[in-house]
Design a protein around this motif. Structure first.
Motif, PDB file in Angstrom:
ATOM      1  N   THR A   6      -0.865 -94.288 -23.017  1.00  0.00           N
ATOM      2  CA  THR A   6      -0.033 -94.383 -24.209  1.00  0.00           C
ATOM      3  C   THR A   6       1.066 -95.412 -24.009  1.00  0.00           C
ATOM      4  OG1 THR A   6       1.359 -92.588 -23.448  1.00  0.00           O
ATOM      5  CG2 THR A   6      -0.449 -92.000 -24.927  1.00  0.00           C
ATOM      6  N   ASP A   7       1.633 -95.853 -25.103  1.00  0.00           N
ATOM      7  CA  ASP A   7       2.712 -96.828 -25.084  1.00  0.00           C
ATOM      8  C   ASP A   7       3.929 -96.237 -24.373  1.00  0.00           C
ATOM      9  OD1 ASP A   7       4.663 -98.704 -25.551  1.00  0.00           O
ATOM     10  OD2 ASP A   7       4.468 -98.678 -27.731  1.00  0.00           O
ATOM     11  N   GLU A  10       6.906 -95.183 -26.470  1.00  0.00           N
ATOM     12  CA  GLU A  10       6.806 -94.015 -27.346  1.00  0.00           C
ATOM     13  C   GLU A  10       7.635 -92.883 -26.745  1.00  0.00           C
ATOM     14  OE1 GLU A  10       3.291 -91.162 -29.126  1.00  0.00           O
ATOM     15  OE2 GLU A  10       2.798 -93.135 -28.356  1.00  0.00           O
ATOM     16  N   ARG A  25       3.913 -86.791 -23.118  1.00  0.00           N
ATOM     17  CA  ARG A  25       3.918 -87.661 -24.294  1.00  0.00           C
ATOM     18  C   ARG A  25       3.030 -87.054 -25.373  1.00  0.00           C
ATOM     19  NH1 ARG A  25       7.085 -91.723 -23.609  1.00  0.00           N
ATOM     20  NH2 ARG A  25       7.240 -92.732 -21.602  1.00  0.00           N
TER      21      ARG A  25
END
Length: 98
Positions: A6-7, A10, A25
């Motif tokens: 994931t980014d 974020e 996350r």
């Protein structure tokens, strides 16, 4: 050992694994959180207390069972992590509430 896809920008949140605050996350399964958290396992077997880690990650093998928010024997690979979630890795025989 495991790389998060994931980014990194974020915003994440905290869950608690064995009482310790751990970051997670959106979209992480509880099993993924356990695999990133030392000692990188989900549970110990009831009789011999052998360590087990998530294996199939699709709900077939039951090696990812843990206690999540006081619910025992949760298949952590099928549950998405939520902010503030309490996760306990079982060790030995399950203690059943009466």
């Amino acid at each position: 050992m495991f790389k998060q896809l994931t980014d990194p920008k974020e915003p994440g949140f905290q869950v608690f694994v064995d009482g310790m605050a751990v970051s997670a996350r959106p979209g992480d399964t509880v099993a993924a959180v356990l695999l990133r958290t030392p000692p990188h396992l989900a549970r110990h077997t009831p009789v011999r207390e052998s360590p087990r880690a998530p294996f199939c990650l699709m709900g077939v093998c039951f090696d990812c069972l843990a206690t999540v928010d006081d619910q025992t024997s949760v298949q952590t690979c099928l549950v998405e992590a939520r902010p503030g979630m309490r996760i306990e890795r079982p060790r030995g025989k399950l203690k059943v509430a009466q």
